[in-house]
Design an enzyme around this catalytic site. Structure first.
Site, mmCIF file in Angstrom:
data_model
loop_
_atom_site.group_PDB
_atom_site.id
_atom_site.type_symbol
_atom_site.label_atom_id
_atom_site.label_comp_id
_atom_site.label_asym_id
_atom_site.label_seq_id
_atom_site.Cartn_x
_atom_site.Cartn_y
_atom_site.Cartn_z
ATOM 1 N N ARG A 30 41.413 50.936 34.181
ATOM 2 C CA ARG A 30 40.398 50.412 35.090
ATOM 3 C C ARG A 30 41.124 50.199 36.414
ATOM 4 O O ARG A 30 41.662 51.150 36.966
ATOM 5 C CB ARG A 30 39.735 49.149 34.527
ATOM 6 C CG ARG A 30 38.383 48.853 35.198
ATOM 7 C CD ARG A 30 37.647 47.658 34.602
ATOM 8 N NE ARG A 30 38.276 46.386 34.944
ATOM 9 C CZ ARG A 30 37.808 45.191 34.568
ATOM 10 N NH1 ARG A 30 36.719 45.117 33.818
ATOM 11 N NH2 ARG A 30 38.425 44.088 34.903
ATOM 12 N N LYS A 49 32.116 34.290 35.223
ATOM 13 C CA LYS A 49 31.133 35.374 35.391
ATOM 14 C C LYS A 49 30.291 35.586 34.131
ATOM 15 O O LYS A 49 29.173 36.070 34.222
ATOM 16 C CB LYS A 49 31.840 36.671 35.771
ATOM 17 C CG LYS A 49 32.674 37.265 34.653
ATOM 18 C CD LYS A 49 33.461 38.481 35.106
ATOM 19 C CE LYS A 49 34.122 39.138 33.908
ATOM 20 N NZ LYS A 49 35.338 39.867 34.241
HETATM 21 C C1 LIG Z 1 36.266 39.417 33.425
HETATM 22 C C2 LIG Z 1 37.695 39.389 33.787
HETATM 23 C C3 LIG Z 1 38.549 38.443 33.207
HETATM 24 C C4 LIG Z 1 38.078 37.480 32.128
HETATM 25 O O1 LIG Z 1 37.848 38.177 30.938
HETATM 26 P P1 LIG Z 1 37.479 37.411 29.559
HETATM 27 O O2 LIG Z 1 37.561 38.483 28.543
HETATM 28 O O3 LIG Z 1 36.114 36.858 29.739
HETATM 29 O O4 LIG Z 1 38.485 36.346 29.358
HETATM 30 C C5 LIG Z 1 39.864 38.429 33.611
HETATM 31 N N1 LIG Z 1 40.331 39.297 34.526
HETATM 32 C C6 LIG Z 1 39.544 40.226 35.114
HETATM 33 C C7 LIG Z 1 40.140 41.155 36.106
HETATM 34 C C8 LIG Z 1 38.204 40.299 34.752
HETATM 35 O O5 LIG Z 1 37.431 41.222 35.320
#
Ligand SMILES: *Cc1c(COP(=O)(O)O)cnc(C)c1O
Length: 362
Positions: free
Chosen positions: A132, A37
């Site tokens: 969250r 993402k």
């Molecule tokens: C965005 C996200 C990740 C990845 O996070 P990074 O900090 O880019 O490694 C993992 N788990 C969830 C639930 C996320 O929303």
């Protein structure tokens, strides 16, 4: 067609970072979901994640996962944002495994799976304090696990957590042990082992670097460390010199170069975004204006000039203002200036239709 602003993605460097993360996780018997993402799911990047050994490709956005599937990339897909009820039919259609925290959604998901005649795996999220997503009440999580266990099409694959993204809570050994403990409670209740205990994102990777990942955690979801490899070094001081920190480079064209004062002249009002900034007076200096702005990268602090002699002074929607007085390389109208980027900048730049994306293949 103008070529700038141009975002160059160095795919061999990206591949190197994927391999580093995957091999470190595999050495600890952990599976990796590569989270795409942060670069808006760019297909050549997704392909690098898949080809270099990620067990899953993951995103918070259904659109990105749908695009990956359409390209024929066959690695299992994971949705890492709790799904909207209104996207469940697309979820079942495209995605293999998702993170979940609401019984109502899980019931609707089972219904959708039955309708489509498809299976879907889920990981129930435990909120360990970051506030969250996830179950706050452990008993409620266990009861929901039991409910899912009785479903015919939705399969309970594991439990997981996310830390650091909202509440800035560190994935300490204690927090991750709490997750394992929670998973063991679920296993006792359902009478079988879970496939996955998903211990978080990039912010959980220090447990591997310090060799203190609690026994039982066997899955991580990693984005930033692969795409930028900056956070753990800048925020926590870990040595990431074996990762490439410049997978993404931004290049913008110079529109104007002039000697000007550094403090605005006249009555200070508000800037383009309604803020009233303060301006440092460093006397007359050489300023260059480049053709990109907050519309492209949103946050100015995500840009670091590759030429360390250049200072970023400010920006409006479509202009970025640089102090090039001490630039090590000549800056002229029509020449370009390059920038290293952080996560936030890449997030916005890869989603800007004005930015031309180029790939370095080898
Ligand atoms: C965005 C996200 C990740 C990845 O996070 P990074 O900090 O880019 O490694 C993992 N788990 C969830 C639930 C996320 O929303």
């Amino acid at each position: 067609m103008n070529e700038y602003p141009r975002l160059t993605v160095d795919l061999p460097k990206l591949r190197h970072n994927v391999r580093k993360v995957v091999s470190r996780c595999k050495a600890n018997n952990m599976d990796v979901a590569g989270v795409i993402k942060g670069c808006n799911g760019l297909i050549p990047c997704a392909r690098a994640f898949a080809e270099e050994g990620c067990d899953f490709l993951a995103s918070s956005r259904m659109e990105q996962l749908e695009a990956v599937k359409k390209e024929g990339i066959t690695v299992p897909l994971m949705l890492v944002r709790i799904p909207m009820i209104s996207e469940l039919s697309r979820l079942v259609e495209t995605v293999d495994i998702s993170l979940q925290s609401e019984k109502r959604v899980l019931e609707a998901l089972e219904g959708e799976c039955v309708k489509q005649g498809k299976k879907h795996r889920v990981i129930l999220m435990a909120d360990l304090g970051d506030l969250r997503e996830g179950f706050w009440d452990r008993n409620q999580l266990i009861q929901t696990a039991l409910a899912v266990e009785s479903f015919s099409h939705v399969h309970l694959a594991g439990v997981g957590t996310n830390l650091g993204c909202y509440g800035s809570i560190a994935p300490t050994v204690e927090k991750l042990e709490e997750l394992v403990d929670c998973a063991r409670n679920v296993e006792e209740a359902i009478g079988r082992k879970l496939d996955y205990i998903s211990g978080g994102a990039t912010s959980s990777f220090p447990r591997l670097l310090e060799d203190n990942m609690p026994e039982g955690i066997n899955h991580l979801r990693i984005g930033e460390l692969i795409l930028e490899a900056k956070d753990l070094e800048e925020l926590w001081g870990y040595d990431l010199s074996s990762f490439y920190q410049n997978v993404f480079t931004l290049e913008a064209e110079v529109l104007e170069k002039k000697e000007k004062p550094s403090h605005p002249v006249g009555e200070v009002m508000f800037d383009a975004f309604g803020h009233r900034p303060t301006y440092e007076d460093i006397g007359v200096h050489t300023r260059a204006l480049v053709a990109m702005g907050k519309m492209d990268y949103a946050y100015l602090d995500g840009l670091s000039p590759v030429d360390r002699g250049i200072r970023v002074l400010g920006a409006s929607s479509d202009h970025t203002i640089l102090d090039v007085t001490r630039a090590h390389h000549p800056v002229e109208v029509g020449s370009t200036v390059k920038f290293h980027l952080n996560y936030g900048a890449v997030l916005f730049l890869t989603n800007s239709p004005n930015v031309k994306i180029r790939y370095r293949e080898e």
